[in-house]
Design a protein around this motif. Structure first.
Motif, short mmCIF file in Angstrom:
data_model
loop_
_atom_site.label_atom_id
_atom_site.label_comp_id
_atom_site.label_asym_id
_atom_site.label_seq_id
_atom_site.Cartn_x
_atom_site.Cartn_y
_atom_site.Cartn_z
N ALA A 1 0.82 -1.21 0.00
CA ALA A 1 0.00 0.00 0.00
C ALA A 1 0.86 1.26 0.00
O ALA A 1 0.53 2.24 -0.68
CB ALA A 1 -0.94 0.00 1.20
N SER A 2 1.96 1.24 0.73
CA SER A 2 2.83 2.42 0.76
C SER A 2 3.43 2.69 -0.61
O SER A 2 3.49 3.84 -1.06
CB SER A 2 3.94 2.22 1.80
N GLN A 3 3.87 1.64 -1.31
CA GLN A 3 4.43 1.82 -2.64
C GLN A 3 3.35 2.26 -3.62
O GLN A 3 3.59 3.08 -4.51
CB GLN A 3 5.07 0.51 -3.12
N PHE A 4 2.15 1.72 -3.45
CA PHE A 4 1.03 2.09 -4.32
C PHE A 4 0.73 3.59 -4.19
O PHE A 4 0.56 4.29 -5.20
CB PHE A 4 -0.19 1.26 -3.94
N MET A 5 0.68 4.08 -2.97
CA MET A 5 0.41 5.50 -2.76
C MET A 5 1.57 6.37 -3.24
O MET A 5 1.36 7.45 -3.82
CB MET A 5 0.14 5.76 -1.28
N ASP A 6 2.80 5.91 -3.04
CA ASP A 6 3.95 6.69 -3.51
C ASP A 6 3.95 6.80 -5.03
O ASP A 6 4.30 7.84 -5.59
CB ASP A 6 5.26 6.04 -3.03
N ASP A 7 3.59 5.70 -5.71
CA ASP A 7 3.54 5.75 -7.17
C ASP A 7 2.48 6.74 -7.65
O ASP A 7 2.71 7.47 -8.63
CB ASP A 7 3.23 4.35 -7.73
N LEU A 8 1.34 6.77 -6.98
CA LEU A 8 0.29 7.71 -7.37
C LEU A 8 0.73 9.15 -7.13
O LEU A 8 0.45 10.04 -7.93
CB LEU A 8 -1.00 7.41 -6.61
N CYS A 9 1.41 9.37 -5.99
CA CYS A 9 1.92 10.73 -5.71
C CYS A 9 2.92 11.16 -6.78
O CYS A 9 2.90 12.29 -7.26
CB CYS A 9 2.56 10.77 -4.33
N ALA A 10 3.84 10.24 -7.15
CA ALA A 10 4.83 10.57 -8.17
C ALA A 10 4.16 10.83 -9.51
O ALA A 10 4.57 11.73 -10.26
CB ALA A 10 5.84 9.43 -8.29
N GLU A 11 3.11 10.08 -9.81
CA GLU A 11 2.39 10.29 -11.06
C GLU A 11 1.71 11.66 -11.08
O GLU A 11 1.74 12.37 -12.09
CB GLU A 11 1.36 9.17 -11.24
N GLU A 12 1.10 12.03 -9.97
CA GLU A 12 0.47 13.34 -9.89
C GLU A 12 1.49 14.47 -10.01
O GLU A 12 1.27 15.46 -10.71
CB GLU A 12 -0.30 13.47 -8.58
N ARG A 13 2.62 14.31 -9.33
CA ARG A 13 3.65 15.36 -9.39
C ARG A 13 4.22 15.49 -10.81
O ARG A 13 4.51 16.59 -11.28
CB ARG A 13 4.77 15.07 -8.40
N ALA A 14 4.40 14.34 -11.47
CA ALA A 14 4.93 14.39 -12.83
C ALA A 14 3.98 15.12 -13.77
O ALA A 14 4.40 15.93 -14.59
CB ALA A 14 5.20 12.97 -13.34
N VAL A 15 2.69 14.85 -13.63
CA VAL A 15 1.72 15.53 -14.47
C VAL A 15 1.69 17.02 -14.15
O VAL A 15 1.62 17.87 -15.04
CB VAL A 15 0.33 14.90 -14.29
N SER A 16 1.74 17.35 -12.85
CA SER A 16 1.68 18.75 -12.45
C SER A 16 2.92 19.51 -12.90
O SER A 16 2.84 20.65 -13.32
CB SER A 16 1.52 18.84 -10.93
N ASN A 17 4.11 18.88 -12.83
CA ASN A 17 5.34 19.57 -13.19
C ASN A 17 5.48 19.80 -14.68
O ASN A 17 6.13 20.74 -15.11
CB ASN A 17 6.55 18.77 -12.69
N HIS A 18 4.87 18.94 -15.49
CA HIS A 18 4.99 19.05 -16.94
C HIS A 18 3.83 19.81 -17.57
O HIS A 18 3.71 19.88 -18.78
CB HIS A 18 5.09 17.67 -17.58
#
Length: 519
Positions: free
Chosen positions: A283-300
């Motif tokens: 679950a921790s990795q699952f949430m971290d992946d979603l956070c990284a995905e959101e940040r990547a979309v937001s940064n680009h």
């Protein structure tokens, strides 16, 4: 393409759309299932499938608590003289945007319990509809009640004006401050508000006002990405957006605890097809992946505030390289004359229909030829997934062995007062980690390894200092030279060896002082 946050398309009314289910009918109980329970489970699942949301009708006592909490929210934020939010987790101190003040909103504990009871009842009903045990997901949630000094994974967000709520908060799981489509990361979302303002997208892509007919005792139920993962996509993700910026609301998120493993084994055991894209993950990795995905979309993005929820419509690499029917990777991909590629069960369906399911072009089986590039990419991604799955399984097995061995050592008194794990130096078969089986000043025998110089192997030494990660600095008894070795290269000198050396010391002294001159 990002949707404009300032002018969303008008939404239809929710009248006659959502199914309304009484929480009393959904609550699990002992004994045979009643017809009311069966109807409630069916109505809840049908509403989630057709409309992406459902309404829960609370008992009078629960509705009174939520009304009190909403009134408390309005009073609390008006007293602070600016719009804000307040994040509550059971077992922890409050978290708000102002960071100060001792006054907390009233009814938070009672409201958290009401939301938690409703969310768990809805989750058990969803499991029953999928032919699973009603408690099949309980091991993924926090224990009830929470152990002492433990903070809940689920959270209750109290907001008065959503324009100041953002995903930048570490504990928030979704943006609540724009009309951009959003999804939640957890299992379920329950929302109570004093004014309507939540629009939900149905499977046909039509937006509608979901809480237009909700009363003060109703909760709007939405599903999140964690639930979609553990159900292998059988329970789709709810897409929603918030348009009313002048409302008090309570948003409860039912989240998995950090150590939970999200997998689809119960779904497979129930006879459902599990696509290969749904692999076990913590679950921790699952949430971290979603956070990284959101940040990547937001940064680009050129407009980060408008792209908070846009990632939900982007297909993943695994989904692109998988057969949508069977979930298998496209290792047998074939390309049509129109340029579209298919594999697995979808390829068989296209051949049977003699028509492309994407562009509706005619298909001649004789014109099909292998898509070698797509096959190669699918094979590589599958190998990476298999390697990651094997690594996660080995890691879970290793952690289980470590826990079992530590429990055995603790039960037999094999641990020091400072919490360090002490092993038997005669048999240092231990779980991987930092081990210190020796103490400073202790005599040891250098067993060595492939990197140990031969002049030290078999020699006795004394521990002079303890280093990090199980390393020791030892000093050879005979030569006085020092060397840095790990605990696996050392062995404790037995008492019999020490006594025999004590008896031989006088003879050695005389031999060194009066050497023989016979030769």
């Amino acid at each position: 393409m990002l949707m404009a946050a300032s002018s969303p398309p008008p939404a239809a009314s929710s009248s006659g759309r959502l199914g309304r289910v009484r929480l009393h009918d959904l609550a699990p109980y002992d004994g045979a299932a009643t017809p009311a329970y069966g109807r409630a489970v069916h109505a809840l699942s049908a509403s989630l499938t057709r409309h992406g949301a459902a309404l829960l009708d609370l008992p009078d006592a629960h509705a009174a608590i939520l009304r009190c909490a909403l009134q408390s929210a309005r009073a609390f934020f008006r007293a602070n003289d600016h719009p804000a939010f307040y994040l509550y987790r059971a077992g922890s101190a409050r978290t708000s945007d102002d960071g100060g003040g001792d006054l907390a909103p009233a009814c938070m504990d009672d409201a958290f319990r009401c939301f938690g009871e409703a969310a768990r009842a809805a989750l058990s009903a969803i499991a029953r509809h999928l032919r699973l045990r009603t408690n099949v997901f309980d091991h993924l949630l926090d224990d009830t009640p929470l152990p002492v000094n433990e903070v809940s994974s689920s959270e209750l967000l109290m907001a008065y004006s959503n324009q100041h709520l953002h995903t930048g908060h570490a504990s928030s799981t979704a943006c609540l401050g724009s009309s951009v489509p959003q999804v939640d990361r957890g299992f379920l979302v329950l929302i109570a508000s004093d004014h309507p303002g939540i629009e939900v997208c149905d499977p046909n892509g039509q937006w509608y006002l979901a809480d237009g007919i909700s009363g003060p005792g109703d909760l709007l139920l939405l599903t999140g990405r964690a639930l979609s993962h553990v159900t292998a996509g059988l329970r789709p993700i709810s897409r929603y957006r918030i348009t009313n910026e002048t409302r008090a609301s309570l948003t409860f998120r039912l989240m998995p605890h950090a150590n939970a493993i999200l997998d689809c084994s119960p779904i497979a055991a129930a006879g459902h097809c599990v696509p290969q894209m749904y692999q076990p993950i913590s679950a921790s990795q699952f949430m971290d992946d979603l956070c990284a995905e959101e940040r990547a979309v937001s940064n680009h993005s050129e407009a980060p505030s408008e792209s908070q929820g846009s990632f939900i419509s982007e297909p993943s690499l695994r989904s692109v390289l998988s057969d949508p029917l069977s979930g298998a990777f496209l290792e047998d991909a074939m390309v049509l004359l129109c340029g579209h590629s298919f594999g697995g069960l979808m390829l068989k369906k296209v051949i049977e229909m003699a028509r492309c399911t994407i562009c509706n072009g005619e298909v001649d089986p004789a014109t099909l030829f292998p898509n070698l590039a797509l096959r190669a990419v699918a094979t590589v991604v599958k190998m990476e997934d298999d390697r990651r799955l094997f690594h996660n399984a080995a890691l879970r097995k290793r952690r289980k062995e470590v826990t079992e061995r530590m429990d055995v050592l603790k039960s037999t008194g094999g641990s020091r007062g400072n919490g360090e794990l002490v092993l038997d130096a005669e048999n240092p078969t231990s779980p991987r980690g930092v081990q210190y089986p020796f103490v400073v000043g202790q005599r040891v025998l250098i067993m060595g390894n492939r990197r140990t110089p031969d002049k030290f192997v078999g020699k006795e030494a004394v521990i002079t200092s303890q280093c990090l990660n199980g390393w020791y600095l030892v000093k050879a008894v005979d030569s006085g030279e020092s060397i840095r070795l790990q605990y696996r290269s050392l062995k404790k000198v037995s008492e019999l060896q020490l006594q025999s050396e004590m008896r031989l010391q006088p003879l050695t002294f005389l031999h060194n002082k009066y050497p023989s001159s016979g030769s």
